[in-house]
Design an enzyme around this catalytic site. Structure first.
Site, short mmCIF file in Angstrom:
data_model
loop_
_atom_site.label_atom_id
_atom_site.label_comp_id
_atom_site.label_asym_id
_atom_site.label_seq_id
_atom_site.Cartn_x
_atom_site.Cartn_y
_atom_site.Cartn_z
N GLU A 166 0.65 -1.28 0.13
CA GLU A 166 0.00 -0.03 -0.15
C GLU A 166 0.65 1.24 0.05
O GLU A 166 0.69 2.01 1.00
CB GLU A 166 -0.95 0.05 1.23
CG GLU A 166 -1.90 -1.23 1.14
CD GLU A 166 -2.91 -0.97 2.27
OE1 GLU A 166 -2.75 -0.08 2.96
OE2 GLU A 166 -3.96 -1.64 2.38
N GLU A 354 -5.40 -8.78 1.12
CA GLU A 354 -5.97 -8.32 2.71
C GLU A 354 -7.37 -8.05 2.61
O GLU A 354 -7.89 -7.55 1.44
CB GLU A 354 -5.25 -7.03 3.11
CG GLU A 354 -4.06 -7.25 3.57
CD GLU A 354 -3.49 -6.07 4.35
OE1 GLU A 354 -4.20 -4.96 4.81
OE2 GLU A 354 -2.20 -5.88 4.25
C1 GAL Z 1 -4.06 -2.15 5.75
C2 GAL Z 1 -2.55 -2.66 6.37
C3 GAL Z 1 -2.60 -3.62 7.22
C4 GAL Z 1 -3.56 -3.27 8.36
C5 GAL Z 1 -4.98 -3.17 7.56
C6 GAL Z 1 -6.27 -3.04 8.65
O1 GAL Z 1 -3.85 -1.02 5.13
O2 GAL Z 1 -1.89 -3.13 5.05
O3 GAL Z 1 -1.12 -3.19 7.95
O4 GAL Z 1 -3.34 -2.41 9.23
O5 GAL Z 1 -5.00 -2.09 6.75
O6 GAL Z 1 -6.18 -1.46 8.85
#
Ligand code: GAL
Length: 445
Positions: A166, A354
């Site tokens: 990201e 994710e």
């Molecule tokens: C993403 C990030 C993670 C985690 C997740 C939840 O942006 O890559 O490290 O924190 O969000 O907020």
């Protein structure tokens, strides 16, 4: 819905990141990272928390990986801590850091779990930040050297690699909003960091592939489904701009489309940091793209927002279901984003690297009945299936996150895990959502 609906070739997994779980922040020769320093600044993190210990994964990875195996999780995405491997960012290697990741990788393989590595998940060595960090163009060389070391050291056993996690978030929250490390608040720093991250994601991927063409090399992007607040043209224009910032700024240069300057005129100022030939160097044919969808955003026209004249209507003001992060729960967002990204003509296969949610969990009688998280996961996975059935080339889904962990500026309050962590005793308890995921993964294949 069953696992078999996705076919045999679909990658199911869970995701984590080094700083959020490892702890051992100064153990066995690890150098300081920008997060080790940022958490020590006053007022930056919820209740002044830090991840010096966090889930103590550095000492407990064995137990966590065994649990992962028991939960039938076949793929595990985690990141390497740059300052654990190179305490000063460049130069001398910390052998004990290398040993640690070798032990993690070898144990994964022994247990039949495929390791997927993110090279950079936000924890820049502090020594490099002292030289400007992502705002210094020298990061191109520092980062290429770091990534080529990782590939040469671990690439014999790890097939799937993600270069960055990201870039919009670490450049935006870190160099413009001051909410994340290193805590800068300068628009020019953001532009410089963003351009260097864009160059790095392509150049490091190029290096990785040239060292080992068998590897599957990708990178990951934050994203959010954007809709205008009303159908008035000013709101629709605002939605185009917000969408360009949240979803297009970093991916379009990789796909060879350059920066979305037409919709974001402030990007003209990026030219100050561009050298001749950069535009071509920003493009690279990735083997896959990781997208990380969590929610939907509603955009509206706002005269007073500098550069954009567009703003986001907070989910808390919209009477919608919310997570503990105050993000809207809106499963179709993941479907729309998969469709949107797959519409680029030269889009490589997509992995959802994710997806997940934080809710107020209660541990009672040794159980966490996190029904909302189970529903969140089930509904989002169903939307992935819908997109896949309509021809979107999506090949994987990773839950964020395996265990509860340190959620950056929010500290330990939002719990994202499908495994509960008691941060006093370090006891792990598989939540109801984790049990559901495990049985889903085990369902007839
Ligand atoms: C993403 C990030 C993670 C985690 C997740 C939840 O942006 O890559 O490290 O924190 O969000 O907020």
């Amino acid at each position: 819905m069953q696992r078999s609906d996705f076919g045999d070739q679909f990658y199911w997994g869970v995701s984590t990141a080094a700083y959020q779980i490892e702890g051992a922040h100064a153990t066995d020769g690890k150098g300081s990272s920008i997060w080790d320093e940022f958490v020590r600044k006053k007022g930056k993190i919820y209740q002044g928390q830090h991840a010096d210990l966090s889930t103590d994964y550095y000492h407990r990875y064995h137990q966590d990986l065994l649990l992962m195996k028991m939960m039938h999780i076949p793929n595990y995405r985690f990141s390497l801590s740059w300052s654990r491997l190179f305490p000063n960012g460049t130069g001398t290697v910390n052998k004990k850091g290398v040993d640690f990741y070798n032990r993690v990788i070898d144990l994964c393989l022994e247990l039949g779990i495929e390791p997927w590595i993110t090279c950079y998940h936000w924890d820049l060595p502090a020594a490099l930040q002292a030289k400007g960090g992502w705002t210094n163009r020298s990061i191109l060389g520092w980062f290429e050297d770091y990534v080529s070391f990782c590939i040469q050291t671990f690439g014999d056993r790890v097939r799937h690699w993600m270069i960055l996690n990201e870039p919009l978030v670490f450049c935006g929250a870190g160099y413009f909003l001051g909410l994340h490390a290193p805590g800068e608040k300068k628009f020019n720093s953001f532009l410089a960091a963003a351009h260097h991250a864009t160059l790095c994601q392509a150049s490091a991927a190029r290096v990785a592939k040239s060292l080992n063409s068998q590897l599957q090399v990708g990178t990951t992007f934050s994203c959010a489904h954007v809709e205008p607040r009303t159908h008035r043209s000013r709101d629709r224009e605002a939605a185009v701009k917000i969408d360009a910032v949240l979803n297009r700024l970093f991916i379009e240069p990789v796909l060879g489309l350059g920066y979305p300057v037409k919709d974001l005129s402030f990007l003209r100022r990026m030219e100050a940091y561009m050298h001749a030939g950069d535009e071509a160097q920003m493009a690279f044919e990735m083997d896959f793209i990781g997208i990380q969808p969590y929610t939907r955003e509603i955009a509206r026209y706002d005269l007073f927002t500098p550069f954009l004249q567009a703003n986001i209507v907070k989910a808390t003001k919209r009477q919608v279901p919310l997570t503990a992060m105050h993000w809207e729960v809106y499963p179709p967002a993941i479907y729309h984003l998969l469709k949107k990204f797959s519409n680029y003509p030269n889009m490589p296969p997509i992995m959802v690297t994710e997806n997940g949610a934080a809710f107020e969990d209660v541990l009672e009688d040794g159980q966490v009945g996190d029904k909302l998280r189970r529903q969140y996961l089930e509904n989002h996975i169903a939307e992935v299936l819908k997109a896949k059935a309509e021809g979107v080339n999506v090949q994987g889904y990773f839950v964020w996150s395996f265990t509860d962990n340190f959620e950056w500026a929010e500290g330990y309050r939002p719990r994202f895990g499908i495994v509960h962590v008691d941060f006093t005793t370090q006891k792990r308890t598989v939540k109801q959502s984790g049990q559901w995921y495990a049985s889903f993964l085990q369902s007839c294949r």
